[in-house]
Design an enzyme around this catalytic site. Structure first.
Site, short mmCIF file in Angstrom:
data_model
loop_
_atom_site.label_atom_id
_atom_site.label_comp_id
_atom_site.label_asym_id
_atom_site.label_seq_id
_atom_site.Cartn_x
_atom_site.Cartn_y
_atom_site.Cartn_z
N CYS B 125 5.52 5.17 11.80
CA CYS B 125 6.38 4.43 11.84
C CYS B 125 7.76 4.96 12.10
O CYS B 125 7.82 5.98 12.80
CB CYS B 125 6.56 3.67 10.34
SG CYS B 125 7.58 2.19 10.44
N ASP B 194 8.89 3.04 1.58
CA ASP B 194 9.73 1.80 1.21
C ASP B 194 9.95 1.66 -0.04
O ASP B 194 10.97 1.10 -0.49
CB ASP B 194 9.12 0.64 1.86
CG ASP B 194 9.43 0.42 3.35
OD1 ASP B 194 8.54 1.05 4.21
OD2 ASP B 194 10.33 -0.21 3.83
#
Lengths: 318, 318, 318, 318, 318, 318
Positions: B125, B194
């Protein structure tokens, strides 16, 4: 289709897929033998060997190709009489084609016995043999549900999803990265194989080994559906399966790539799943644990002692 | 930017990213407090609480948002005097914004100490914090090489590859499925997060847990770079992090989807990497093992005993 | 012994061993403070800081040294009054020396509680703290048996075997390679530590991690006995422990080495055992799981918030 | 109920269960303090210490008992004034009883957040705290299903099955040996705990560790529900939890036993589940990973530095 | 060399090494048969059986010895005619010697196919077969680097290092304890074997299993190079391989030992690596997974059904 | 006993146990053939096939039954002459009965070789073959100790304990849940098997797989003692072994069950231990790793190529 045409089509990938390549090669040998005018065994053997070499050279990394050629050519080694050599060769070519054609359906029949009503099955890539198991279970009236991966970079998962959807099977389509996320809901994984080595390692579409690892972590059975000619006999002699890397264009558009001067795209086609993560291999000849690959090679591909002491004749090494 | 505008922009995702959202919320509270005319503590507290509730409601699943609001609002609980309550709140808002702004660079400095000259680093990512470690190591003159994944379905890997290429770092770009294939060549994995729960589970982009598993299998260290406001305090009270599923359009074009009536696209944004597969979490406050999440929450997010006995005030549960 | 002499002796390794080095440094600071004529805090602070820097520079990789200096020097940061700064510093120096001297015996008392009558204990290298547990259990009348490794290349196992034999403890002496072979007969492993990082990794004599792995494989508990000053606070800021490589002469005689032109001797002193393979760390302050290293550093080494935002002051990085 | 009566009833097991024992002890101290006529702190302290010793001696292996006594008695250490010592002690006794009474319901509330609609939950033995989570999830309208084990030799599973059945929860009753067989259908395991050590090992009903191992093998989360007074503070000082073995009559009838002269019945009450197999511990104070046991002991049982240097005052060792 | 002399030299270890022992035994039987004057089958069989028994008795734990004798003696079982029995026996003796002599080179050819250019290979002890693979890869122009262990207590690693250095191969020499430390830099492990059991366990120099475990932990392939006569057929009948313990003098000088009255030196020669940690066994007949040991014994050592129902004729049990 | 009577007694479970059932079936075929008056091969074949079908239909899930029938009936397939067909069939029937009767004792002889003096052996359920190994080791004078489990719900452990106690073997009797607790004191596990599949999975009494898992976790060898007719040939064709669930009355009294309206008793007889947790299978034909099941089926049950392409003739599928 004659020899040269077959060779050309395999080379240019007009003929693709392990099964189709193998059958085309067997057929080409059959036709070539039929067309051969000689009645002299030495001459016949020479001509057929040239044909075999030509065919094998077209896709040196496809396991099914030398397996098919080897199985058909075997009579030439032992027969001392032209006629029986030729008849035997042609008979074997036809037998190989027949068995290959029936193999997938037989795998489906056997493999479906490992699926239970209500099972959730995950598959990766687009394997005819793996799908045969799922489709057969569905056809037998089982209520099953499938997770199918996208299969980057060539998106073969789209074809898989289409086949499953058309058959009326409830299918979940996910990106390759989501396999572990959904693994807890999966009862069984089934994939195909491109090649299987003597110690039971399964060479298959990139991403397979990652999924097998995640299945192993969650105590989910991982099955491989593969015709016996996917087993790679020369691995007995130490041959390693070449993992081809394909064009970067499959992964990233050329224009984007050009803007990334320090970036190399690495695009291996396959990866290798160790036998530890594979519970069963389903072949048209029955079910084997991966550690039994040697026995499959001996019994099904008729690998013999002479082969054992030979070198790597048809296959290029990595 | 005033409160309503900030709330709107967070809700519509004009303001995105854990750090930017957190700082925008802190700033909105600061501005709102500055603009407040009252000198009555009760009234002030009421007004600020309403503002806090509004802000938190805009993105109930973003961990950084309630963390920022909670840190700024804390003086209102304890102060008995209007002036010091207000001053303290505004001071904390400014302090939070400053620390947040510096956090990524501090993480880069600390994280780079875990990279050695010659290392091959894999990242997944597009994490600002993870990249900060890599970029800092490169800036310090280390000769490093990176494997960056594509990150389906939204291809954030393209941005990562761009950043690395522009910085002059040798980068290999691979599909997500190839992570295990190349893991044997990797010295270190670094990703962002996250959210991090009280037992050290790391919620991050789908695919992260699969890579962490493959790293663990190959004895490759797996590091997570995350600002302290990624830790989720309400998980202490049993809150579970909601894994959002996004539109199928991200995965498969709508027209193709329409031709697949039995296919459901499952598109979870995140997955959960268990603490067992995480060696270290690098924060702006230092390095912690994942099991220390509770301590980070207490020391860095000033979670106190009153919080411990409360309910789940700001966060919606899964 | 004054400052310069202490510094020299640590540098030349006349003073060796984590405990002795730490106590010598604390004593040197104590003497240096006593001998200091000034009554001015600024001047005093400057002089003491110079002394601290000198001491730490003598063995930059020994963890106990900066820990001792840091613990003693702490009053200089906070005190605003010369007299109390000085008194406090001297008091802390004495307290540190006393605690350090008692630490091993306290570890023995606590650690012996994890040994049961009839146990077979394996130890590696020659750790005073690990032996203290075994000797205490023996002194308490337990019938125990020990496996002690040879500890190549410096054969510290000979000293361990001597200590155990002299104490009348039945001891089996084995080569390092035989640890896994005998692991099935072992009830408990206890080793010392040279350093412990914030995520609970244990830096200890080469071979330790291999034994811990074999213990883990056989469900044998693996305990580490270590004074609290073996915990490495700067690892919180990302510091990595330097693994020194020593002379090839320790491994292979120089004349033999000369006959091997293509051979490099690699002789690392330590290896790193991951927290996953460590069940407990026994300190003089109590028993902790390795994941609690951060808490030990905070509570026992008085690491504070100011430290958290500092750089790596005393320690050289790898 | 006065001190002597309470002590007697705990000793004779008229009062059973960690919570009830703890509350009875706190109450006995409260009553004893109320009845005490003296106004002299020294005398009062002596009397209360005697009472504490009496209570703790009744069940030396129950963890909740010394924890309760210790929490109530703490003021006597620090207070220098009789009145405040007494008031404080009585206040703490009442507070402890109240918190203990509410603990199970609070654990239910927090634990239910880890259950999802449709989950299949496995539990072992008959833990009030574990059942509270399941019952709360059911009460909140979730459609859940439970696997409950028989729990040989005392068949506590019969009580669990009764409770679940009466609550209207779909329950599967299985022999202990069948846990691994059904584990693939289980989403979550929740058990209670009899004691939790400083390194997060969970002491619970025999068979628990086997189930936790099978859950770990199948990537099924394993949760422990336990009041904070189940944590064993003296394990910090090396104390080991005694695993009591009970009468052979529980396992095999005496007359059958008599016919088996070479057979010994081994009947341990508990086993020890290592922290590696435990994902979370749910307490009334919140959720912790097992590695955080030390922090729970410090924060919730108010273990302090003086305790750290003490010996094992109340608890007998194995 | 006649029978008695051969027997004596094997017993006194003048003839050492699995291959040399096996060939000497085959040769002794050949010579003994040639020298035999009788033409009577019964008498001949008796004489040869006595010779076989004598040879096998000289080193009852060496696997290659009974294997060689058994392979040569086989004709005596089935032949009913003196002349063909004798001719067949002599032919087999010569064939065995030839194959044995070529085996190592054949293993080198096959094994080198598993090494890739740039690989770092770790080896333990001094195995001719393992080194053959490395040397062949080097001879084929591959740029390889080797880690060689010291191999306490007899330091066979010195010989290995000499061989590698002389061949011009970059070699790192390490103590046995450092194997795990360097494992992250290793691509492949190759060792020899002293014996391989029917379930694929590899008996080899003490320390091998520890290295195999560390390789497994780091996903590094572990290969065993072994002639087929290292497989132990009588393990099919339950025979266990005896692990000899050698003199303490190898480990510790006698005078030092004398000063350690409570110390026993345990000095096992071999340990056992389970099949789980072995990826491949490379023999002169090809590559097998360890689970295929039974098939190797049947096909290569001509173990037949009569053998299956026999007792343990030549081998002493542990 | 004639055919019908034998069939009835197998169906009603008057004849029980894999061995007794198999021998009864072989005997019934023998008697039936002897009594057959015809001399016509076609008629004889038809009659015998009907008999075979009748027998197999009595207990479709018992593996030994179709194996016995199949082994006896084999001559009918290949013989073209009535007399030799009949003689051959009868000879095979007698041979099967003899081998079956001797099998357990042969297993005891081979299996005892895997037990060492002083070993502690754990067994589960009441397997004649497993006990044969233990009893033989005891008879050979080894000092061994056994852990025997209770084996809920039918308490077969009571019989095991009786057998061991009567033989004078020191035995510890434990509940099934305590297996992991005592595993650290165990040197070896031996159990029987009800069926073994082509990939080496062992179907055995519920609880076996849990014990095998605990043995694997503690590096304790796990052996299975089983006659060759326990191997299930039709698993090669994908057949799955049916796991029967028995009456709830075995687990819980009916009256108690009636008071639990929401409770279902799940009472599976067997579970499946994966090959990964099984070190060896001891048969009367020798020792095999579980991965060799296919070879056992081929060599010992004379499974041939015709079988490979057949369907599942005698066995019902799950």
């Amino acid at each position: 289709m004659n020899l040269e045409e077959t060779a050309r089509k395999i080379r240019t990938m007009e003929i693709r897929g392990a099964g189709r390549i193998a059958r085309a090669a067997a057929n080409a040998l059959y036709v070539h033998s039929m067309e051969e005018k000689t009645t002299d065994l030495v001459h016949y053997r020479k001509k057929m060997n040239e044909a075999a070499d030509l065919l094998v050279s077209t896709r040196p990394t496809a396991v099914s190709l030398p397996n098919a050629v080897n199985l058909v050519m075997r009579p030439l080694k032992n027969e001392s009489d032209f006629l029986s050599a030729r008849q035997n060769l042609e008979k074997r070519a036809l037998a190989f084609m027949k068995r290959s054609e029936e193999a997938v359906s037989r795998i489906g029949t056997i493999g479906a016995r490992h699926i239970r009503d209500g099972d959730v099955v995950l598959t990766h890539c687009n394997s005819e043999a793996a799908l045969a198991c799922i489709l057969m279970a569905h056809r037998q009236g089982m209520d099953i549900e499938v997770y199918a991966t996208e299969v980057r970079p060539r998106n073969q998962g789209h074809i898989t999803a289409k086949t499953l959807s058309d058959a009326g099977i409830k299918t979940n389509f996910i990106v390759d990265s989501a396999a572990r996320y959904f693994m807890k809901e999966v009862d069984l994984c089934i994939t195909g194989a491109d090649a299987i080595t003597v110690n039971g390692s399964v060479v298959n579409k990139i991403g397979t080994s990652q999924i097998a690892l995640a299945a192993h972590e969650a105590r989910v059975n991982f099955l491989v559906a593969a015709e016996t000619y996917k087993f790679a006999p020369w691995t007995i002699l130490g041959q390693r399966i070449l993992i081809e890397e394909r064009s970067s264009d499959e992964v990233i558009p050329a224009e984007m790539k050009n803007a990334l001067p320090n970036v190399t795209v690495r695009n291996p086609t396959f990866d290798i799943t160790p036998a530890d993560y594979v519970d069963l291999i389903i072949t048209e000849a029955g079910v084997y644990p991966p550690e039994m690959a040697y026995t499959v090679i001996k019994e099904q591909l008729h690998w013999d002692n002479e082969d054992m002491t030979s070198d790597l004749p048809y296959c290029e090494e990595e």
